[in-house]
Design a protein around this motif. Structure first.
Motif, PDB file in Angstrom:
ATOM      1  N   UNK A  26       0.815  -1.200   0.000  1.00  0.00           N
ATOM      2  CA  UNK A  26       0.000   0.000   0.000  1.00  0.00           C
ATOM      3  C   UNK A  26       0.850   1.251   0.000  1.00  0.00           C
ATOM      4  N   UNK A  27       0.178   2.377   0.142  1.00  0.00           N
ATOM      5  CA  UNK A  27       0.858   3.672   0.067  1.00  0.00           C
ATOM      6  C   UNK A  27       1.488   4.014   1.412  1.00  0.00           C
ATOM      7  N   UNK A  28       2.800   4.182   1.407  1.00  0.00           N
ATOM      8  CA  UNK A  28       3.510   4.455   2.656  1.00  0.00           C
ATOM      9  C   UNK A  28       3.091   5.793   3.246  1.00  0.00           C
ATOM     10  N   UNK A  29       2.533   6.680   2.435  1.00  0.00           N
ATOM     11  CA  UNK A  29       2.081   7.979   2.932  1.00  0.00           C
ATOM     12  C   UNK A  29       0.868   7.857   3.847  1.00  0.00           C
ATOM     13  N   UNK A  30       0.194   6.717   3.790  1.00  0.00           N
ATOM     14  CA  UNK A  30      -1.023   6.554   4.584  1.00  0.00           C
ATOM     15  C   UNK A  30      -0.744   6.253   6.051  1.00  0.00           C
ATOM     16  N   UNK A  31       0.504   6.118   6.429  1.00  0.00           N
ATOM     17  CA  UNK A  31       0.866   5.798   7.809  1.00  0.00           C
ATOM     18  C   UNK A  31       1.432   7.018   8.520  1.00  0.00           C
ATOM     19  N   UNK A  32       0.995   7.235   9.754  1.00  0.00           N
ATOM     20  CA  UNK A  32       1.480   8.389  10.492  1.00  0.00           C
ATOM     21  C   UNK A  32       2.806   8.083  11.195  1.00  0.00           C
ATOM     22  N   UNK A  33       3.050   6.819  11.437  1.00  0.00           N
ATOM     23  CA  UNK A  33       4.293   6.422  12.097  1.00  0.00           C
ATOM     24  C   UNK A  33       4.748   5.075  11.551  1.00  0.00           C
ATOM     25  N   UNK A  51       9.755   6.847  12.858  1.00  0.00           N
ATOM     26  CA  UNK A  51       9.706   8.045  12.020  1.00  0.00           C
ATOM     27  C   UNK A  51       8.256   8.432  11.823  1.00  0.00           C
ATOM     28  N   UNK A  52       7.938   9.689  12.102  1.00  0.00           N
ATOM     29  CA  UNK A  52       6.598  10.191  11.889  1.00  0.00           C
ATOM     30  C   UNK A  52       6.399  10.659  10.465  1.00  0.00           C
ATOM     31  N   UNK A  53       5.162  11.013  10.138  1.00  0.00           N
ATOM     32  CA  UNK A  53       4.891  11.445   8.768  1.00  0.00           C
ATOM     33  C   UNK A  53       5.495  12.797   8.460  1.00  0.00           C
ATOM     34  N   UNK A  54       5.953  13.500   9.497  1.00  0.00           N
ATOM     35  CA  UNK A  54       6.667  14.751   9.303  1.00  0.00           C
ATOM     36  C   UNK A  54       8.171  14.536   9.277  1.00  0.00           C
ATOM     37  N   UNK A  55       8.574  13.278   9.163  1.00  0.00           N
ATOM     38  CA  UNK A  55       9.978  12.860   9.119  1.00  0.00           C
ATOM     39  C   UNK A  55      10.699  13.101  10.442  1.00  0.00           C
ATOM     40  N   UNK A  56       9.929  13.353  11.505  1.00  0.00           N
ATOM     41  CA  UNK A  56      10.539  13.438  12.826  1.00  0.00           C
ATOM     42  C   UNK A  56      10.935  12.036  13.249  1.00  0.00           C
ATOM     43  N   UNK A  57      12.056  11.909  13.939  1.00  0.00           N
ATOM     44  CA  UNK A  57      12.567  10.597  14.325  1.00  0.00           C
ATOM     45  C   UNK A  57      12.755  10.485  15.829  1.00  0.00           C
ATOM     46  N   UNK A  58      12.630   9.279  16.311  1.00  0.00           N
ATOM     47  CA  UNK A  58      12.898   8.951  17.707  1.00  0.00           C
ATOM     48  C   UNK A  58      13.811   7.737  17.722  1.00  0.00           C
ATOM     49  N   UNK A  59      14.816   7.785  18.568  1.00  0.00           N
ATOM     50  CA  UNK A  59      15.746   6.666  18.702  1.00  0.00           C
ATOM     51  C   UNK A  59      15.874   6.272  20.169  1.00  0.00           C
ATOM     52  N   UNK A  60      16.044   4.985  20.393  1.00  0.00           N
ATOM     53  CA  UNK A  60      16.389   4.543  21.740  1.00  0.00           C
ATOM     54  C   UNK A  60      17.761   5.101  22.088  1.00  0.00           C
ATOM     55  N   UNK A  61      17.965   5.448  23.342  1.00  0.00           N
ATOM     56  CA  UNK A  61      19.253   6.004  23.761  1.00  0.00           C
ATOM     57  C   UNK A  61      20.401   5.063  23.403  1.00  0.00           C
ATOM     58  N   UNK A  62      20.150   3.782  23.475  1.00  0.00           N
ATOM     59  CA  UNK A  62      21.199   2.795  23.256  1.00  0.00           C
ATOM     60  C   UNK A  62      21.682   2.733  21.806  1.00  0.00           C
ATOM     61  N   UNK A 100      -3.162   5.496  12.445  1.00  0.00           N
ATOM     62  CA  UNK A 100      -3.729   6.594  13.227  1.00  0.00           C
ATOM     63  C   UNK A 100      -3.407   6.322  14.689  1.00  0.00           C
ATOM     64  N   UNK A 101      -3.599   7.350  15.517  1.00  0.00           N
ATOM     65  CA  UNK A 101      -3.214   7.223  16.919  1.00  0.00           C
ATOM     66  C   UNK A 101      -4.064   6.209  17.671  1.00  0.00           C
ATOM     67  N   UNK A 102      -5.292   5.984  17.214  1.00  0.00           N
ATOM     68  CA  UNK A 102      -6.165   5.021  17.894  1.00  0.00           C
ATOM     69  C   UNK A 102      -6.207   3.679  17.174  1.00  0.00           C
ATOM     70  N   UNK A 103      -5.390   3.524  16.145  1.00  0.00           N
ATOM     71  CA  UNK A 103      -5.375   2.276  15.374  1.00  0.00           C
ATOM     72  C   UNK A 103      -4.416   1.264  15.980  1.00  0.00           C
ATOM     73  N   UNK A 104      -4.665   0.020  15.661  1.00  0.00           N
ATOM     74  CA  UNK A 104      -3.695  -1.006  16.007  1.00  0.00           C
ATOM     75  C   UNK A 104      -2.588  -0.998  14.965  1.00  0.00           C
ATOM     76  N   UNK A 105      -1.384  -1.227  15.416  1.00  0.00           N
ATOM     77  CA  UNK A 105      -0.263  -1.241  14.481  1.00  0.00           C
ATOM     78  C   UNK A 105      -0.249  -2.540  13.679  1.00  0.00           C
ATOM     79  N   UNK A 106       0.266  -2.436  12.481  1.00  0.00           N
ATOM     80  CA  UNK A 106       0.528  -3.615  11.668  1.00  0.00           C
ATOM     81  C   UNK A 106       2.002  -3.972  11.836  1.00  0.00           C
ATOM     82  N   UNK A 107       2.289  -5.275  11.849  1.00  0.00           N
ATOM     83  CA  UNK A 107       3.643  -5.733  12.150  1.00  0.00           C
ATOM     84  C   UNK A 107       4.178  -6.658  11.064  1.00  0.00           C
TER      85      UNK A 107
END
Length: 117
Positions: A26-33, A51-62, A100-107
């Motif tokens: 599917x379209x990768x743009x359809x995911x917020x995270x 990575x969020x849809x605004x290209x913001x990133x979060x990394x584990x400290x490790x 979406x924030x209330x959706x279940x993630x796909x894995x």
């Protein structure tokens, strides 16, 4: 239903590098995270990078400074470049996608990374 297929598993020595990829149906743009979790030998699961849809990133400290998350919109692919690998980075890596924030993630099904000392 969204399908996520990981690849790039491998066995490397300490200090080595691996690149994991996750092709998203599917379209990768359809995911917020989009991101990566890993499950270690103690079965603990931790967020590695996201990575969020605004290209913001979060990394584990490790993994900060060693891992880089990126995505290729044209190929609907999420990647994780892992450098300077350590034995404690070993585990099963799972990519996930959230619509979406209330959706279940796909894995994805998970891909094994083993770093030998």
């Amino acid at each position: 239903q969204v399908q996520l297929v990981e690849s790039g598993e491998g066995l490397v020595q300490t200090g080595g590098s691996l690149r994991l990829s996750c092709v998203v149906s599917g379209n990768i743009f359809s995911f917020i995270t989009l991101g990566w979790y890993r499950q270690g030998p103690e079965l603990q699961r931790e967020l590695v990078a996201s990575m969020g849809d605004g290209l913001d990133t979060i990394y584990a400290d490790s993994v900060k400074g060693r891992f880089t998350i990126s995505k290729d919109n044209a190929r609907n692919t999420l990647s994780l470049q892992m450098n300077s690998l350590k034995p404690e980075d070993s585990g099963i890596y799972y990519c996930y996608a959230l619509r979406c924030t209330s959706c279940r993630a796909d894995w994805g099904q998970g891909t094994q990374v083993t770093v030998s000392s």
